[in-house]
Design a protein around this motif. Structure first.
Motif, PDB file in Angstrom:
ATOM      1  N   ALA A  63       0.834  -1.206   0.000  1.00  0.00           N
ATOM      2  CA  ALA A  63       0.000   0.000   0.000  1.00  0.00           C
ATOM      3  C   ALA A  63       0.866   1.252   0.000  1.00  0.00           C
ATOM      4  CB  ALA A  63      -0.921  -0.011   1.214  1.00  0.00           C
ATOM      5  N   CYS A  64       1.942   1.224   0.789  1.00  0.00           N
ATOM      6  CA  CYS A  64       2.856   2.375   0.832  1.00  0.00           C
ATOM      7  C   CYS A  64       3.510   2.608  -0.522  1.00  0.00           C
ATOM      8  CB  CYS A  64       3.934   2.150   1.895  1.00  0.00           C
ATOM      9  SG  CYS A  64       3.366   2.272   3.600  1.00  0.00           S
ATOM     10  N   ARG A  65       3.911   1.528  -1.172  1.00  0.00           N
ATOM     11  CA  ARG A  65       4.558   1.660  -2.488  1.00  0.00           C
ATOM     12  C   ARG A  65       3.582   2.190  -3.538  1.00  0.00           C
ATOM     13  NH1 ARG A  65       9.446  -1.315  -2.441  1.00  0.00           N
ATOM     14  NH2 ARG A  65      10.296  -0.881  -0.360  1.00  0.00           N
ATOM     15  N   ILE A  66       2.358   1.696  -3.513  1.00  0.00           N
ATOM     16  CA  ILE A  66       1.356   2.156  -4.480  1.00  0.00           C
ATOM     17  C   ILE A  66       1.052   3.636  -4.260  1.00  0.00           C
ATOM     18  CG2 ILE A  66      -1.076   1.933  -5.144  1.00  0.00           C
ATOM     19  CD1 ILE A  66      -0.764  -1.100  -4.613  1.00  0.00           C
ATOM     20  N   TYR A  67       0.986   4.052  -2.994  1.00  0.00           N
ATOM     21  CA  TYR A  67       0.747   5.474  -2.697  1.00  0.00           C
ATOM     22  C   TYR A  67       1.840   6.343  -3.308  1.00  0.00           C
ATOM     23  CZ  TYR A  67       0.466   9.843  -0.107  1.00  0.00           C
ATOM     24  OH  TYR A  67       0.408  11.174   0.228  1.00  0.00           O
ATOM     25  N   GLN A  68       3.071   5.865  -3.296  1.00  0.00           N
ATOM     26  CA  GLN A  68       4.180   6.638  -3.863  1.00  0.00           C
ATOM     27  C   GLN A  68       4.210   6.589  -5.390  1.00  0.00           C
ATOM     28  OE1 GLN A  68       8.062   5.964  -1.577  1.00  0.00           O
ATOM     29  NE2 GLN A  68       6.742   4.391  -0.689  1.00  0.00           N
ATOM     30  N   GLU A  69       3.723   5.504  -5.969  1.00  0.00           N
ATOM     31  CA  GLU A  69       3.845   5.312  -7.411  1.00  0.00           C
ATOM     32  C   GLU A  69       2.646   5.808  -8.218  1.00  0.00           C
ATOM     33  OE1 GLU A  69       4.364   1.143  -7.811  1.00  0.00           O
ATOM     34  OE2 GLU A  69       6.263   1.075  -6.710  1.00  0.00           O
ATOM     35  N   HIS A  70       1.470   5.793  -7.637  1.00  0.00           N
ATOM     36  CA  HIS A  70       0.254   6.102  -8.407  1.00  0.00           C
ATOM     37  C   HIS A  70       0.265   7.562  -8.879  1.00  0.00           C
ATOM     38  CE1 HIS A  70      -3.931   6.231  -9.611  1.00  0.00           C
ATOM     39  NE2 HIS A  70      -4.015   4.936  -9.402  1.00  0.00           N
ATOM     40  N   PRO A  71       0.000   7.808 -10.146  1.00  0.00           N
ATOM     41  CA  PRO A  71       0.060   9.178 -10.680  1.00  0.00           C
ATOM     42  C   PRO A  71      -0.963  10.130 -10.075  1.00  0.00           C
ATOM     43  CG  PRO A  71      -0.879   7.662 -12.291  1.00  0.00           C
ATOM     44  CD  PRO A  71      -0.324   6.815 -11.201  1.00  0.00           C
ATOM     45  N   LEU A  72      -2.048   9.597  -9.498  1.00  0.00           N
ATOM     46  CA  LEU A  72      -3.067  10.460  -8.908  1.00  0.00           C
ATOM     47  C   LEU A  72      -2.844  10.701  -7.409  1.00  0.00           C
ATOM     48  CD1 LEU A  72      -6.289   9.099 -10.652  1.00  0.00           C
ATOM     49  CD2 LEU A  72      -4.825  11.009 -11.325  1.00  0.00           C
ATOM     50  N   SER A  73      -1.791  10.130  -6.865  1.00  0.00           N
ATOM     51  CA  SER A  73      -1.497  10.305  -5.442  1.00  0.00           C
ATOM     52  C   SER A  73      -1.004  11.727  -5.161  1.00  0.00           C
ATOM     53  CB  SER A  73      -0.435   9.301  -5.005  1.00  0.00           C
ATOM     54  OG  SER A  73       0.043   9.608  -3.706  1.00  0.00           O
ATOM     55  N   LYS A  74      -1.426  12.267  -4.032  1.00  0.00           N
ATOM     56  CA  LYS A  74      -0.973  13.605  -3.636  1.00  0.00           C
ATOM     57  C   LYS A  74       0.505  13.615  -3.252  1.00  0.00           C
ATOM     58  CE  LYS A  74      -5.423  15.518  -2.206  1.00  0.00           C
ATOM     59  NZ  LYS A  74      -6.197  16.139  -1.118  1.00  0.00           N
ATOM     60  N   PHE A  75       1.098  12.439  -3.157  1.00  0.00           N
ATOM     61  CA  PHE A  75       2.533  12.340  -2.884  1.00  0.00           C
ATOM     62  C   PHE A  75       3.328  13.126  -3.917  1.00  0.00           C
ATOM     63  CE2 PHE A  75       6.628  10.115  -3.384  1.00  0.00           C
ATOM     64  CZ  PHE A  75       7.107  10.166  -2.083  1.00  0.00           C
ATOM     65  N   HIS A  76       2.814  13.187  -5.130  1.00  0.00           N
ATOM     66  CA  HIS A  76       3.518  13.880  -6.213  1.00  0.00           C
ATOM     67  C   HIS A  76       3.185  15.377  -6.266  1.00  0.00           C
ATOM     68  CE1 HIS A  76       4.517   9.884  -7.611  1.00  0.00           C
ATOM     69  NE2 HIS A  76       3.235   9.570  -7.666  1.00  0.00           N
ATOM     70  N   LYS A  77       2.239  15.811  -5.458  1.00  0.00           N
ATOM     71  CA  LYS A  77       1.801  17.206  -5.531  1.00  0.00           C
ATOM     72  C   LYS A  77       2.392  18.068  -4.417  1.00  0.00           C
ATOM     73  CE  LYS A  77      -2.610  16.246  -7.868  1.00  0.00           C
ATOM     74  NZ  LYS A  77      -2.395  14.827  -8.113  1.00  0.00           N
TER      75      LYS A  77
END
Length: 406
Positions: A63-77
């Motif tokens: 789940a942690c990895r998907i949160y970092q990888e998914h293009p719609l995750s706020k992790f990238h914003k």
């Protein structure tokens, strides 16, 4: 039959000890059919092209990895600095509870994790003596907050196990570390400025560095703005990053600096900017001539090339980097006699506290700090214990004045 059961819930199935060969064969066929049906269902659900490299197997780590990888995750914003703090908590989650299956995690488990993460660090000296450090409340709170964020994101992707846990997590709260009590006072800032200029004039520190550090500290205290609003920030260059209006962008090799506090932005000694906080994009307009600590320092910068680009520069004429800024601040602060627990970021709180003691109303200070909530502003106002004592004294004086004369 398969090396990857893809999250099949029954990894070990006990068989009746008294079963004959016919019954055992029947049970094996039934359970194998269940396993195949489960794998087929998972494959059907993931038949569309995956948006992440990691396949969800039900674990916290996945789940942690998907949160970092998914293009719609706020992790990238979020900003580069915020993302680094996220990664600290994610690393802690993966190392300590990464193997846990989310469908088996309860709120009681999360509360236990919080208690474990909160414990002080164990250190052993050269003589083998053990010592436990102070509690790490902020560390535990940040880790739980990160876990919530990951679970909420996975729930948004419609993973049923995460939806159940997300609902349960919304019902509880975890203690957060108290607000800082330290402040950088007017006396501290005045001493810092005098010390910095003196170190520069004596050649102990490059004069331009000393002047830049004095300008940055005075600006934070006088205008009650965040450190990042004054020194900006460096991060790896990203072609897809969208820049807010009014921000200056400077590219150097593989990195990009962004910031508001530039010479071009203070023409006529007025500075209009938007706060670096993303949740409250409040515009602020500062008349720099009103700030007696800051204005003389700005005027001391030689005209010409020194008055172009970012105001607070570091090495090689480039915008100062956070680590260098913190190191140089501490060097000057030690000579100036500023306590070691008082940090540069405490300048904003010092300015807010001075404003309150000068008689400014809470809503005025809130506007100056560009806070959306008054409760946030209150956390910046220091010396609350002294104010409690002052109220007690005032009440005693009132009682004395109300006593009937004999």
């Amino acid at each position: 039959m398969t090396r990857d059961p893809k999250g099949f819930p029954d990894t070990c199935i006990p068989l009746p000890p008294d079963a004959n060969d016919e019954l055992l064969a029947q049970l094996c066929h039934e359970h194998t059919a269940r396993l195949r049906a489960h794998i087929a269902k998972v494959d059907a659900e993931t038949a569309e092209p995956s948006l992440t490299k990691t396949r969800y197997d039900g674990t916290v780590k996945a789940a942690c990895r998907i949160y970092q990888e998914h293009p719609l995750s706020k992790f990238h914003k979020v900003g580069h600095g915020t993302r680094k703090t996220y990664l600290v908590s994610i690393k802690l989650l993966e190392l300590t509870v990464g193997a846990r299956l989310i469908r088996n995690v309860t709120v009681l488990d999360v509360q236990h994790w919080y208690d474990e993460w909160r414990k002080g660090a164990l250190t052993i000296d050269e003589d083998g003596n053990k010592e436990i450090g102070p509690e790490r409340i902020d560390r535990a709170h940040d880790a739980v907050s990160m876990f919530r964020t990951v679970i909420y994101f996975m729930a948004a992707l419609r993973h049923a196990d995460c939806k159940v846990l997300a609902f349960e997590l919304k019902q509880i709260k975890f203690e957060k570390g108290g607000a800082r009590e330290q402040e950088l006072t007017y006396q501290h800032v005045s001493s810092f400025i005098q010390t910095a200029i003196s170190l520069g004039q004596k050649g102990i520190m490059p004069y331009d560095r000393a002047l830049n550090m004095a300008i940055a500290t005075a600006a934070q205290f006088e205008m009650m703005v965040r450190q990042k609003d004054i020194i900006g920030g460096w991060e790896p260059t990203r072609a897809d990053r969208r820049m807010p209006a009014g921000i200056t962008v400077l590219h150097h090799e593989s990195e990009t600096w962004t910031g508001f506090f530039t010479w071009e932005a203070i023409a006529g000694w007025r500075w209009r900017m938007k706060t670096s906080k993303s949740k409250y994009k409040a515009a602020a307009d500062f008349d720099l001539t009103k700030y007696s600590l800051l204005m003389p320092l700005l005027e001391a910068v030689p005209a010409g090339v020194d008055r172009t680009g970012p105001i607070v520069k570091g090495e090689h004429g480039l915008p100062v980097r956070y680590r260098s800024f913190v190191k140089w601040f501490r060097q000057i602060a030690e000579v100036a006699g500023i306590p070691s627990d008082v940090q540069n970021m405490d300048a904003r709180a010092g300015g807010a506290t001075e404003a309150e003691e000068a008689g400014a109303a809470l809503d005025q200070i809130q506007n100056a700090l560009t806070h959306s909530k008054s409760s946030t502003t209150i956390r910046y106002i220091r010396r609350r214990n002294k104010k409690i004592a002052d109220v007690a004294d005032m009440r005693q004086q009132f009682r004395a004045s109300e006593k009937p004369s004999s």
